[in-house]
Enzyme design. Structure first.
Site, short mmCIF file in Angstrom:
data_model
loop_
_atom_site.label_atom_id
_atom_site.label_comp_id
_atom_site.label_asym_id
_atom_site.label_seq_id
_atom_site.Cartn_x
_atom_site.Cartn_y
_atom_site.Cartn_z
N SER A 46 2.20 -9.87 1.91
CA SER A 46 3.46 -10.48 1.51
C SER A 46 4.16 -11.19 2.67
CB SER A 46 4.41 -9.42 0.94
OG SER A 46 3.89 -8.86 -0.25
N GLY A 243 3.02 -9.97 -3.32
CA GLY A 243 2.42 -11.16 -2.73
C GLY A 243 3.48 -12.02 -2.07
N GLY A 245 5.46 -15.84 -0.79
CA GLY A 245 5.85 -17.16 -1.25
C GLY A 245 6.84 -17.18 -2.39
N CYS A 270 7.27 -6.03 -6.87
CA CYS A 270 7.65 -7.09 -5.94
C CYS A 270 7.39 -8.49 -6.51
CB CYS A 270 6.97 -6.87 -4.59
SG CYS A 270 7.84 -7.72 -3.24
N GLN A 274 8.81 -10.32 -10.05
CA GLN A 274 9.39 -11.65 -10.20
C GLN A 274 8.62 -12.49 -11.22
OE1 GLN A 274 9.17 -12.98 -6.14
NE2 GLN A 274 10.55 -11.37 -5.41
N ASN A 312 10.51 -5.61 0.76
CA ASN A 312 10.09 -6.81 1.48
C ASN A 312 10.04 -7.97 0.51
OD1 ASN A 312 8.95 -8.73 3.18
ND2 ASN A 312 6.88 -8.08 2.67
N PHE A 315 13.10 -13.35 -2.49
CA PHE A 315 13.58 -13.86 -3.77
C PHE A 315 13.97 -12.68 -4.65
CE2 PHE A 315 10.87 -17.09 -2.04
CZ PHE A 315 11.41 -18.30 -2.44
N HIS A 351 9.21 -1.27 -3.14
CA HIS A 351 7.83 -0.82 -2.92
C HIS A 351 7.72 0.70 -3.00
CE1 HIS A 351 5.67 -4.52 -1.78
NE2 HIS A 351 6.86 -4.93 -1.39
N GLU A 353 5.16 2.41 -3.29
CA GLU A 353 3.92 2.88 -2.66
C GLU A 353 4.03 3.02 -1.15
OE1 GLU A 353 4.00 -1.17 -1.37
OE2 GLU A 353 4.50 -0.27 -3.30
#
Length: 385
Positions: A46, A243, A245, A270, A274, A312, A315, A351, A353
């Site tokens: 990410s 991931g 971007g 994450c 989105q 993390n 957006f 997150h 995990e």
């Protein structure tokens, strides 16, 4: 080795490279407030396209080890720290942080005033920046930073996504190649109770470890894996990974997810959160400086319970109509998770995990298991999902 950091707005700092010469390196400059877990951050896909400033002043003291990898390489553009420990002291360490970064071809810069940099990013927002040991004229390096593409509009998933499907081998702790027909047909290995197809947009291995620990056999596929191929694989559910971007540029993937959400139970973390939000008719917006750390408070709106989470992302999701907001970030009120009231769809922005962070939110994986079990029971009883 003397190194210059320059941001697009003209802010500059001097530091030293602890990994050798840096001709020119650039990316979005962000800060992360974690006090531990630098190996998890380095190998988290990410962070592709970003130069990460760690606010904790000493980094590298426990070295690097093979067991704590979240992927097979470093993905961030550069690591920016106050001080790097060159000689780690930990029984698990097999390599120092400088040696690891050199082997991975990623610059590491120390001696920076990371407090000044963090305060500047908090006030002005995350922005493009460059580092160099060759270009030491601040005006020239600022100009190079301004030439970089902005994070908004970038498809960074292309940098980190796999080229072909694989399966997660829990015994080996690694991805392994798998046989898959061109149409997506797949013979699931015996042993695990649930069959889950995971879209890898830059997945952290800890997500695969947690799903596998919930008695799930995992078939992991690239973002290009089509709707008909998923139907041919016939999983019990679909999972959307984290991931890098801008999620809004993944229009083809969003269209496929929208169709899959009509047919399969689905979980997401994450970037996956989105993408599912966009597929259901929501929107995404860029945060000023993002959420990057392992101390982010999240409130469960059902119970009022507060969880400390690892996060993390740059957006956030503007909730689509008709979904149930499950949790929010207590710092800024942004959406941290939702469920669909009629369909078996669930997602979180943080997150659960996190291997080096808090474990408060790990119940997400048990909840996803229960979602799949309930959906399968409904099918066996002749009911619609």
């Amino acid at each position: 080795m003397k190194t210059l950091l320059a941001l697009e707005d003209g802010f500059t700092l001097w530091g030293r490279s602890f990994t050798g010469p840096v001709e020119l390196c650039g990316g979005e400059v962000i800060f992360n407030t974690a006090m531990t877990g630098y190996q998890e951050l380095l190998t988290d896909p990410s962070y592709a396209g970003q130069m990460v400033c760690l606010t904790y002043p000493l980094v590298g003291n426990y070295g690097i080890n093979a067991e704590d990898m979240e992927s097979d390489r470093v993905h961030m553009s550069a690591l920016l720290v106050k001080e790097c420990c060159k000689r780690p002291s930990n029984w698990r360490a097999s390599e120092s942080l400088p040696d690891f970064l050199v082997r991975m071809g990623v610059p590491g810069i120390e001696g920076l005033d990371t407090r000044a940099l963090t305060l500047h990013l908090r006030r002005q927002g995350a922005m493009r920046g460059c580092i160099s040991t060759r270009i030491l004229d601040p005006a020239k390096l600022v100009a190079r930073a301004r030439e970089l593409p902005a994070m908004e509009g970038q498809n960074l998933v292309l940098r980190v996504a796999p080229a072909s499907p694989y399966r997660w081998d829990e015994a080996a702790g690694r991805p392994v190649p798998t046989g898959l027909e061109a149409d997506g047909s797949y013979r699931w290995p015996a042993g695990k109770a649930l069959h889950v197809l995971v879209y890898d947009f830059g997945v952290k291995w800890s997500i695969l470890r947690q799903l596998s620990a919930q008695d799930m056999e995992l078939l992991v596929v690239p973002p290009s894996f089509g709707f008909e191929q998923v139907c041919a694989a016939a999983p019990d559910g679909v999972f959307l990974s984290n991931g890098p971007g801008d999620p809004a540029v993944l229009k083809d993937e969003i269209a496929v997810i929208a169709r899959l959400a009509e047919r399969f139970p689905m979980g997401a973390i994450c970037l996956g959160h989105q993408l599912l939000g966009l597929a259901l008719g929501g929107a995404t917006v860029k945060l000023k400086f993002g959420h990057h750390g392992i101390n982010q408070p999240v409130k469960d709106l059902r119970t009022g319970h507060i969880e400390v989470t690892s996060q993390n992302h740059g957006f956030c999701v503007v909730p689509p109509a008709g979904v149930e907001a499950r949790c929010v970030n207590l710092n800024d009120g942004t959406l941290e998770g939702f469920r669909h009231p009629q369909r078996p769809l669930m997602a979180v922005q943080h997150h659960p995990e996190a291997a080096a962070g808090p474990t408060d939110a790990q119940g997400f994986f048990r909840e996803f298991h229960e979602l799949l079990e309930a959906s399968r029971s409904s099918l066996l009883n002749g009911k619609k999902r």
